[in-house]
Design a protein around this motif. Structure first.
Motif, PDB file in Angstrom:
ATOM      1  N   GLN A 143       3.076  -7.916   7.010  1.00  0.00           N
ATOM      2  CA  GLN A 143       1.728  -7.433   7.258  1.00  0.00           C
ATOM      3  C   GLN A 143       1.163  -8.051   8.532  1.00  0.00           C
ATOM      4  O   GLN A 143       1.597  -9.142   8.935  1.00  0.00           O
ATOM      5  CB  GLN A 143       0.824  -7.773   6.078  1.00  0.00           C
ATOM      6  N   SER A 194       3.176  -3.943   9.632  1.00  0.00           N
ATOM      7  CA  SER A 194       2.367  -2.835   9.125  1.00  0.00           C
ATOM      8  C   SER A 194       1.712  -3.234   7.808  1.00  0.00           C
ATOM      9  O   SER A 194       2.291  -4.002   7.029  1.00  0.00           O
ATOM     10  CB  SER A 194       3.245  -1.607   8.918  1.00  0.00           C
ATOM     11  N   SER A 195       0.553  -2.681   7.578  1.00  0.00           N
ATOM     12  CA  SER A 195      -0.125  -2.916   6.304  1.00  0.00           C
ATOM     13  C   SER A 195       0.185  -1.792   5.324  1.00  0.00           C
ATOM     14  O   SER A 195      -0.278  -1.817   4.177  1.00  0.00           O
ATOM     15  CB  SER A 195      -1.637  -3.024   6.522  1.00  0.00           C
TER      16      SER A 195
END
Length: 119
Positions: free
Chosen positions: A13, A118-119
């Protein structure tokens, strides 16, 4: 024959950390510069960080203060500690070594490891 084996990539994340490793093996008996490059889709490969045999380091401007390159000369291994990762750090990361084998100096590459932020 020289082999570079990379590890440590993955999905993280934003704000997270990863540590990449790259170990050189084979008939390489001296290594000068060790470095990490990256290539994002549709972009050219770029140098992220490099370290000389004497320990001098250089960094891509956008990763200064977040990434740290180090090496273990006894293990012929280079590391890239990546902190405060951003989505724009997403790329395939490649290890690169400038090393000497019995036939002379050469430029060697790892197979690449994917880093996705990436979240």
């Amino acid at each position: 024959q020289v082999q570079l084996v990379e590890s440590g990539g993955g999905l993280v994340q934003p704000g997270g950390s990863l540590r990449l490793s790259c170990a050189a093996s084979g008939n390489i008996f001296r290594i000068n510069v060790m470095g990490w490059y990256r290539q994002a889709p549709g972009k050219q490969r770029e140098l992220v960080a490099a370290i000389t045999s004497g320990g001098s380091r250089s960094y891509l401007e956008s990763v200064k203060g977040r990434f740290t390159i180090s090496r273990d000369n006894d293990k012929n291994t280079v590391y890239l500690q990546m902190n405060s990762l951003k989505p724009e750090d997403t790329a395939v990361y490649y290890c690169n070594v400038d090393g000497a084998v019995p036939s002379g100096w050469g430029d060697y590459w790892g197979q690449g490891t994917q880093v996705t932020v990436s979240s």
